[in-house]
Write an enzyme that holds these catalytic residues in place. Structure first.
Site, PDB file in Angstrom:
ATOM      1  CG  HIS A  33      -1.686  -1.217   1.464  1.00  0.00           C
ATOM      2  ND1 HIS A  33      -2.943  -1.483   0.984  1.00  0.00           N
ATOM      3  CD2 HIS A  33      -1.309  -2.346   2.140  1.00  0.00           C
ATOM      4  CE1 HIS A  33      -3.329  -2.687   1.370  1.00  0.00           C
ATOM      5  NE2 HIS A  33      -2.350  -3.246   2.066  1.00  0.00           N
ATOM      6  CB  SER A  61      12.269  22.805 -15.818  1.00  0.00           C
ATOM      7  OG  SER A  61      11.503  23.991 -15.923  1.00  0.00           O
ATOM      8  CE  LYS A 116      11.073  19.747 -11.288  1.00  0.00           C
ATOM      9  NZ  LYS A 116       9.803  20.036 -11.963  1.00  0.00           N
ATOM     10  CD  GLU A 159       7.746  12.439 -15.627  1.00  0.00           C
ATOM     11  OE1 GLU A 159       6.842  13.146 -15.157  1.00  0.00           O
ATOM     12  OE2 GLU A 159       8.782  12.926 -16.116  1.00  0.00           O
TER      13      GLU A 159
END
Ligand code: ARG
Length: 458
Positions: free
Chosen positions: A157, A278, A284, A291
């Site tokens: 979980h 970024s 970043k 992703e």
């Protein structure tokens, strides 16, 4: 004479929009090598059974080779008026050999031809994918070896559960991709059945020799029912299912590492070469490869769903709908192949941030379940032991401390002193206590690691 292979029956030409609508050459050209391979075998067989002469078969085979090299070199001009790759190659053959070229299609149809080509293509694709999966497995095994002694929090979980060895963690993915390899091998059995010779749907009245073609193309057996062949896309759906399974495994892993690379977790040092920045936020470092791996999985599963909808209402035998199988197949394969190709080096080059992991390892009661099991070993019934430890954890939460910080007396049991019981606490002790087969016990994990290294030739 019409350019169309089926022109005889027709008066007038095909509507230009219809040609554009019905063509498949823009995507099935990808099958050209397999089409030529299958045609070479077919021509040789035609000569063996006397449907063409040996000299004609030789001429056909060398012309096919030339056509193959021409396509390979990008010299063939493709035209939608010639519909598909099969027609392009046959027309190029006729342009070279005239009447001899007109004999190649004897005893076959594009219906059994296309499925033979696709099966040969999928067979190669399966073998390539297996190689990519092995590379990924090796990367996980190498990480397991490098990070062997590191202890990680194991989650259920996404809540801290029990400690696991990093090697155990990496080997979990090796198992998943092993099952995918087994699925591919199983799928390959059904791919490797020869369709050619089923002709349009009913077979042929000519004395074709399917066994000879089977041997030449390396198929394991011959499809028994010609009517089944031209409608059968099961193998293709199975293959795209396996691709979806691989993509799903990759996606879960990618999601995990996206989470692990956050400042909140900070478990991973992702290689710069596999991240992007970024355009506005200078600090970043984004895990775009992970992703996109997660994102592309949607395309692959979408291809599988599209294929099911494509075939679900088709009567026997061939229907033109089936031409639509190829884009889904190619896209799913390219997508998964692309994901695997970046996944292996990404895994290899990613390091665990050991200090960060260790510094928080005693948080989250990773030792609670082992404490409970130690009470069970001392004769406390499981449910009572569960309750005792649950209450101790509740105390810890109230006092904002760890189990080991509670007074010894809290752990006292009939016949065992609290001080003694407390000796089982702490993540290192909890980890060392594991024993069962397949568990994260260091000796078990070491055995598994050795076995994987042998299996993967490392
Ligand atoms: N391009 C076609 C396909 O991919 C080849 C088979 C055509 N067969 C036919 N009967 N029109 O399905």
């Amino acid at each position: 004479m019409s350019q169309k292979t089926w022109g005889g029956r027709f008066e007038g030409g095909t509507d230009a929009q219809v040609e554009k609508f019905t063509e498949s050459i823009t995507f099935d050209r990808r099958l050209f090598q397999h089409d030529i391979r299958a045609s070479r075998a077919h021509a040789a067989m035609l000569a063996e059974v006397g449907l063409i002469s040996a000299a004609e078969a030789d001429a056909i085979r060398s012309a096919l080779d030339e056509i193959g090299s021409e396509i390979e070199a990008g010299k063939m001009e493709f035209s939608i008026s010639l519909e598909d790759i099969h027609t392009h190659i046959e027309r190029a053959l006729i342009a070279r050999l005239d009447d001899v070229g007109r004999k190649l299609h004897t005893g076959r149809s594009r219906n059994d031809q296309v499925i033979t080509d696709v099966k040969l293509w999928v067979r190669d694709a399966i073998d390539d994918l297996d190689g990519l999966l092995v590379e990924l497995q090796r990367a996980f095994v190498a990480s397991a070896e490098r990070e062997h002694g590191v202890v990680l929090p194991g989650y259920t979980h996404l809540q801290r559960a029990q400690p696991v060895l990093a090697a155990h963690y990496f080997l979990a993915y090796v198992e998943k991709f092993q099952r995918d390899r087994e699925r591919l091998a199983d799928c390959r059995k059904r791919v490797n059945i020869l369709p050619l010779g089923a002709a349009a749907l009913a077979g042929s009245s000519l004395p074709i020799d399917r066994e000879s073609v089977r041997q030449k193309l390396g198929f394991d057996s011959i499809a028994r029912n010609s009517l089944d062949v031209s409608s059968d896309r099961d193998f293709l759906l199975e293959f795209v299912f396996v691709l979806s399974m691989i993509a799903t495994h990759l996606s879960g892993w990618a999601e995990e590492w996206v989470i692990w690379s956050t400042t909140e977790f900070n478990f991973l040092d992702l290689p710069d070469a596999f991240c992007t920045g970024s355009s506005i936020m200078p600090h970043k470092k984004n895990p775009d490869v992970l992703e996109l791996t997660r994102g592309k999985t949607g395309r692959v599963i979408g291809a599988l769903q599209g294929l099911f909808v494509l075939v679900k209402g088709l009567p026997l035998a061939y229907n033109r709908d089936l031409q639509e199988d190829k884009q889904a197949l190619f896209d799913a394969y390219d997508t998964v192949g692309g994901c695997l190709a970046v996944a292996a080096p990404l895994v290899l080059q990613t390091k665990l941030r050991r200090e960060v992991i260790v510094s928080r390892l005693e948080d989250g009661f990773l030792d609670a379940t082992t404490l409970m099991e130690s009470l069970i070993s001392r004769g406390v019934p499981m449910r009572s032991a569960h309750e005792v430890v649950g209450k101790l954890v509740r105390q810890c939460e109230q006092k904002q401390c760890r189990l080991v910080d509670l007074p010894d007396a809290e752990f006292d049991q009939p016949g065992a002193s609290g001080a003694d019981i407390k000796k089982t606490l702490g993540v290192a002790n909890a980890l060392a206590a594991f024993k069962s087969y397949g568990s994260t016990a260091p000796s078990e994990v070491a055995k598994q690691l050795d076995e994987w290294k042998t299996r993967l030739g490392m």
